[in-house]
Structure formats: structure tokens, C-alpha cells
Design a protein around this motif. Structure first.
Motif, PDB file in Angstrom:
ATOM      1  N   ALA A  22       0.835  -1.185   0.000  1.00 29.34           N
ATOM      2  CA  ALA A  22       0.000   0.000   0.000  1.00 29.34           C
ATOM      3  C   ALA A  22       0.876   1.244   0.000  1.00 29.34           C
ATOM      4  N   GLN A  23       0.310   2.356  -0.416  1.00 34.89           N
ATOM      5  CA  GLN A  23       1.059   3.619  -0.414  1.00 34.89           C
ATOM      6  C   GLN A  23       1.406   4.012   1.014  1.00 34.89           C
ATOM      7  N   GLN A  24       2.678   4.298   1.227  1.00 30.10           N
ATOM      8  CA  GLN A  24       3.158   4.735   2.523  1.00 30.10           C
ATOM      9  C   GLN A  24       3.963   6.018   2.343  1.00 30.10           C
ATOM     10  N   THR A  25       4.152   6.758   3.407  1.00 29.83           N
ATOM     11  CA  THR A  25       4.907   8.013   3.342  1.00 29.83           C
ATOM     12  C   THR A  25       6.284   7.823   3.964  1.00 29.83           C
ATOM     13  N   LEU A  26       7.287   8.002   3.141  1.00 33.46           N
ATOM     14  CA  LEU A  26       8.675   7.935   3.600  1.00 33.46           C
ATOM     15  C   LEU A  26       9.165   9.355   3.864  1.00 33.46           C
ATOM     16  N   THR A  27       9.740   9.588   5.027  1.00 36.75           N
ATOM     17  CA  THR A  27      10.283  10.900   5.394  1.00 36.75           C
ATOM     18  C   THR A  27      11.805  10.835   5.422  1.00 36.75           C
ATOM     19  N   VAL A  28      12.436  11.772   4.719  1.00 40.37           N
ATOM     20  CA  VAL A  28      13.890  11.878   4.718  1.00 40.37           C
ATOM     21  C   VAL A  28      14.236  13.253   5.297  1.00 40.37           C
ATOM     22  N   LYS A  29      15.085  13.271   6.302  1.00 40.47           N
ATOM     23  CA  LYS A  29      15.428  14.538   6.937  1.00 40.47           C
ATOM     24  C   LYS A  29      16.840  14.464   7.497  1.00 40.47           C
ATOM     25  N   GLY A  30      17.335  15.613   7.937  1.00 41.33           N
ATOM     26  CA  GLY A  30      18.663  15.649   8.533  1.00 41.33           C
ATOM     27  C   GLY A  30      19.130  17.066   8.745  1.00 41.33           C
ATOM     28  N   VAL A  63      19.840  27.311   9.269  1.00 45.88           N
ATOM     29  CA  VAL A  63      20.679  26.616  10.248  1.00 45.88           C
ATOM     30  C   VAL A  63      20.979  25.181   9.827  1.00 45.88           C
ATOM     31  N   GLY A  64      20.573  24.805   8.607  1.00 45.14           N
ATOM     32  CA  GLY A  64      20.976  23.536   8.043  1.00 45.14           C
ATOM     33  C   GLY A  64      19.963  22.411   8.051  1.00 45.14           C
ATOM     34  N   HIS A  65      18.766  22.610   8.611  1.00 46.53           N
ATOM     35  CA  HIS A  65      17.766  21.553   8.659  1.00 46.53           C
ATOM     36  C   HIS A  65      17.093  21.382   7.291  1.00 46.53           C
ATOM     37  N   TYR A  66      16.841  20.130   6.916  1.00 48.53           N
ATOM     38  CA  TYR A  66      16.089  19.866   5.695  1.00 48.53           C
ATOM     39  C   TYR A  66      15.147  18.693   5.945  1.00 48.53           C
ATOM     40  N   ILE A  67      14.067  18.614   5.148  1.00 51.31           N
ATOM     41  CA  ILE A  67      13.107  17.519   5.266  1.00 51.31           C
ATOM     42  C   ILE A  67      12.343  17.406   3.958  1.00 51.31           C
ATOM     43  N   ASP A  68      12.025  16.163   3.562  1.00 48.76           N
ATOM     44  CA  ASP A  68      11.215  15.921   2.376  1.00 48.76           C
ATOM     45  C   ASP A  68      10.487  14.596   2.574  1.00 48.76           C
ATOM     46  N   SER A  69       9.390  14.396   1.828  1.00 48.60           N
ATOM     47  CA  SER A  69       8.621  13.165   1.964  1.00 48.60           C
ATOM     48  C   SER A  69       8.335  12.572   0.595  1.00 48.60           C
ATOM     49  N   PHE A  70       8.169  11.248   0.565  1.00 49.48           N
ATOM     50  CA  PHE A  70       7.957  10.523  -0.679  1.00 49.48           C
ATOM     51  C   PHE A  70       6.865   9.477  -0.460  1.00 49.48           C
ATOM     52  N   TYR A  98      12.252   0.403   5.712  1.00 47.43           N
ATOM     53  CA  TYR A  98      11.395  -0.766   5.560  1.00 47.43           C
ATOM     54  C   TYR A  98      10.051  -0.422   6.181  1.00 47.43           C
ATOM     55  N   THR A  99       9.134  -1.345   6.148  1.00 48.03           N
ATOM     56  CA  THR A  99       7.735  -1.038   6.468  1.00 48.03           C
ATOM     57  C   THR A  99       7.566  -0.385   7.833  1.00 48.03           C
ATOM     58  N   LEU A 100       8.283  -0.874   8.811  1.00 51.28           N
ATOM     59  CA  LEU A 100       8.113  -0.340  10.165  1.00 51.28           C
ATOM     60  C   LEU A 100       9.122   0.759  10.482  1.00 51.28           C
ATOM     61  N   HIS A 101       9.877   1.166   9.497  1.00 51.13           N
ATOM     62  CA  HIS A 101      10.886   2.210   9.708  1.00 51.13           C
ATOM     63  C   HIS A 101      10.870   3.134   8.478  1.00 51.13           C
ATOM     64  N   LEU A 102       9.979   4.123   8.485  1.00 50.50           N
ATOM     65  CA  LEU A 102       9.752   4.973   7.324  1.00 50.50           C
ATOM     66  C   LEU A 102      10.276   6.385   7.514  1.00 50.50           C
ATOM     67  N   THR A 103      11.241   6.562   8.404  1.00 51.62           N
ATOM     68  CA  THR A 103      11.934   7.832   8.576  1.00 51.62           C
ATOM     69  C   THR A 103      13.430   7.579   8.479  1.00 51.62           C
ATOM     70  N   VAL A 104      14.069   8.261   7.538  1.00 47.69           N
ATOM     71  CA  VAL A 104      15.514   8.107   7.327  1.00 47.69           C
ATOM     72  C   VAL A 104      16.179   9.438   7.653  1.00 47.69           C
ATOM     73  N   VAL A 105      17.169   9.402   8.520  1.00 49.62           N
ATOM     74  CA  VAL A 105      17.902  10.608   8.915  1.00 49.62           C
ATOM     75  C   VAL A 105      19.321  10.524   8.354  1.00 49.62           C
ATOM     76  N   ILE A 106      19.699  11.531   7.556  1.00 52.71           N
ATOM     77  CA  ILE A 106      21.048  11.596   6.980  1.00 52.71           C
ATOM     78  C   ILE A 106      21.620  12.968   7.281  1.00 52.71           C
ATOM     79  N   ASN A 107      22.659  13.003   8.082  1.00 53.44           N
ATOM     80  CA  ASN A 107      23.339  14.250   8.426  1.00 53.44           C
ATOM     81  C   ASN A 107      24.658  14.336   7.659  1.00 53.44           C
ATOM     82  N   LEU A 108      24.972  15.534   7.161  1.00 60.16           N
ATOM     83  CA  LEU A 108      26.202  15.757   6.413  1.00 60.16           C
ATOM     84  C   LEU A 108      26.880  17.028   6.904  1.00 60.16           C
ATOM     85  N   ASP A 109      28.173  17.134   6.649  1.00 52.06           N
ATOM     86  CA  ASP A 109      28.955  18.312   7.050  1.00 52.06           C
ATOM     87  C   ASP A 109      29.345  19.090   5.803  1.00 52.06           C
TER      88      ASP A 109
END
Length: 309
Positions: A22-30, A63-70, A98-109
Motif C-alpha cells: 500500500a502507499q506509505q509516506t517515507l520521510t527523509v530529513k537531517g 541553520v541547516g535543517h532539511y526535510i522531504d517526503s515521498f 522498511y515497512t516499520l521504519h519509514l523515517t531516514v535521517v542523513i546528516n552531512l557536514d
């Protein structure tokens, strides 16, 4: 196990399996650190473990925060986020979902090793004696370069040099002269140049003198070099608006670029002017606080002016 229990488990398993697709919402932020209060673009690639992938570009805040959803319909996949850092290198980070983990955090310098980066920059001013009187033909240059462990090499454009950080120099004539500063450390070398012109009283002119663009026509350059042209920025420091005053006996095309002290481009503008006094407005409300450079190209000749926000 009775039939009703088996039926319940079978239906639950089917519903769970259907839920995986089913359609799920993936959040990518950092957080992108060390951006010097200047938003930077973050490129995000979502790999759905199929031939289909999603991509986006999102800007950080100051201050460097970003977020997007898919919207994703697969049970698992991977995410890559990448930026171009302060050394013009591409750096990236990856994460999985994966299904039970739909938030991905990626921090960069953004500037992991600022010692590898250096930027030459200076301002020039008339030198004065102890009685606050201008000393004819004596110019004081002030270093504004960035970087650690820098060494300095000044070329005053008249055959003389210096290795002091902020030297003074006496010119023998009116110029214009081409004054260049080269800064370097173990990892970086950078050069910045500006023109110096002195009036008949031996006082430093403001906004007069140019670098010559090799692509320009010689006749046009010679005509401009024999013409009085002045530029002035106000108010300095700027708030929401910056005015460029242009005085020239000739008309022509002026191309403007606004960069920060790291050379990043924030604004471009092209204007046609007539001879006489002209005023050009630059909107600076969106700029963060800091030092900026206005690069001016007028009929193939260049000048640079600095302002603070």
C-alpha cells in the motif's frame, strides 16, 4: 488449532502482505552542519529496489535543517542524500527504510575541514598621519581573507611586493594599478585582485579603475580607460535594499553579480545605462548577514565593490 483460528490467522497474513504494497509516506530529513547561515541544496535519491526511483532537491533552512517526503509502495529500499561542500567536493550519505521504519535521517557536514578552504579578500583605504591628514600616494590595504594558517603575498602592480598581512604602500604615480593578494596554506591557494587609482592630489580614488577583460575590444577599452567612471554602494551595511550609483560619460551594458566571501553566487542582474548619473537597485532582503562582493562588468571592463549585510 481450530478452523476459526486458522481462518483468522490466514486473513491477518493476507492483510499484512497487502499492507506492504500500500502507499506509505517515507520521510527523509537531517542537518547539514557548517553552512555559515546560508541555505544549501540537498539532493535526495530514493531507490525502491526496482527500475523506478524518486529524486528531489530540497533547500535547507538557514541553520541547516532539511526535510522531504515521498510516497512509496514497496516494503523496503534505500535513500542517498548528497551535497556539494565548501571545497566543491560531492559528499553523500545513505540510509535504508522498511515497512516499520519509514523515517531516514542523513546528516552531512558542509565544511568538514575548513582548513582546506581559503579565500583571499581585502579592502583598501587612504592612509593618514597622526594628525588625521591624508598622506599623498600612501595606501593602506586591510586583509579580510578566510582560512587557517595563511601566508600572504601582495603584488602592488608597480613592481613592489609584500608578505605582511595588512601592509601600507606608497605609489609613485596615479595608476590605475592592479593590486593582487594571494593567500595560501598547506591545502589551498587563492588570489583576489582589485584596482587602485590615485587622483592628482595623491588621494585614493573610490570605485575608479578596472581589470581588462581579454575578450574586450581594444578600442572600447581604451575609450573607457580615458573616461572617468565611478561606482558607489549605499547604504553600507545594507538592509533590504542596496543602491549602486554609477557616474559615467558613456552609456552601455552593466552586468552585476553578487557573491559571498566564499564565491557563491546569490544574484545576477543586467542593466542598460545612459551617460551621466544612474542608480541601480539591488534587493538584499533575502541575504544572510555577512560580507558580500558586487562584481561589475561594464562594456568588458570589471570592478568589484564590497558591502556588509
Amino acid at each position: 488449532m481450530n478452523a476459526k483460528r486458522l481462518l483468522f490467522l490466514g486473513l491477518s497474513g493476507m492483510l499484512f502482505a497487502l499492507g506492504l504494497h500500500a502507499q506509505q509516506t517515507l520521510t527523509v530529513k537531517g542537518v547539514i552542519s557548517n553552512i555559515n547561515h546560508t541555505p544549501v541544496p540537498v539532493h535526495i535519491d530514493v531507490d525502491l529496489n526496482t527500475t523506478y526511483a524518486q529524486q528531489s532537491v530540497v533547500m535547507t533552512d538557514s541553520v541547516g535543517h532539511y526535510i522531504d517526503s515521498f510516497a512509496v509502495s514497496h516494503s523496503q529500499g534505500s535513500v542517498e542524500a548528497w551535497i556539494v561542500d565548501c571545497n566543491s567536493d560531492t559528499i553523500s550519505g545513505r540510509g535504508g527504510y522498511y515497512t516499520l521504519h519509514l523515517t531516514v535521517v542523513i546528516n552531512l557536514d558542509h565544511c568538514a575541514n575548513p582548513a582546506h578552504s581559503c579565500t583571499a579578500l581585502f579592502s583598501k583605504q587612504q592612509a593618514y598621519n597622526n594628525h588625521q591628514q591624508p598622506v599623498p600616494y600612501l595606501v593602506h590595504v586591510i586583509d579580510h581573507s578566510t582560512g587557517s594558517g595563511l601566508s600572504y603575498f601582495w603584488d602592488f602592480g608597480d613592481g613592489h611586493t609584500s608578505t605582511n598581512q595588512s601592509p601600507t604602500h606608497t605609489y609613485a604615480g596615479n595608476g590605475p594599478y592592479w593590486l593582487c593578494l594571494t593567500v595560501s596554506n598547506a591545502n589551498c591557494t587563492n588570489t583576489y585582485c582589485d584596482s587602485v587609482a590615485i587622483d592628482s592630489s595623491g588621494h585614493l580614488k573610490s570605485g575608479v579603475g578596472f581589470t581588462i577583460d581579454v575578450g574586450g575590444k581594444l578600442s572600447g577599452i581604451q575609450e573607457l580607460m580615458n573616461t572617468e567612471i565611478t561606482f558607489k554602494l549605499y547604504p553600507n551595511p545594507a538592509q533590504d535594499h542596496l543602491q549602486l550609483l554609477v557616474h559615467s560619460q558613456l552609456g552601455g551594458s552593466i552586468n552585476l553579480k553578487v557573491r559571498d566571501s566564499f564565491g557563491r553566487l546569490f544574484m545576477e542582474k543586467a542593466v542598460q545605462i545612459q551617460g551621466g548619473n544612474q542608480q541601480i537597485e539591488l534587493k538584499t532582503a533575502s541575504l544572510e548577514h555577512g560580507l558580500y562582493i558586487v562584481e561589475i562588468n561594464f562594456n568588458g571592463l570589471n570592478e568589484s565593490l564590497k558591502f556588509m549585510k
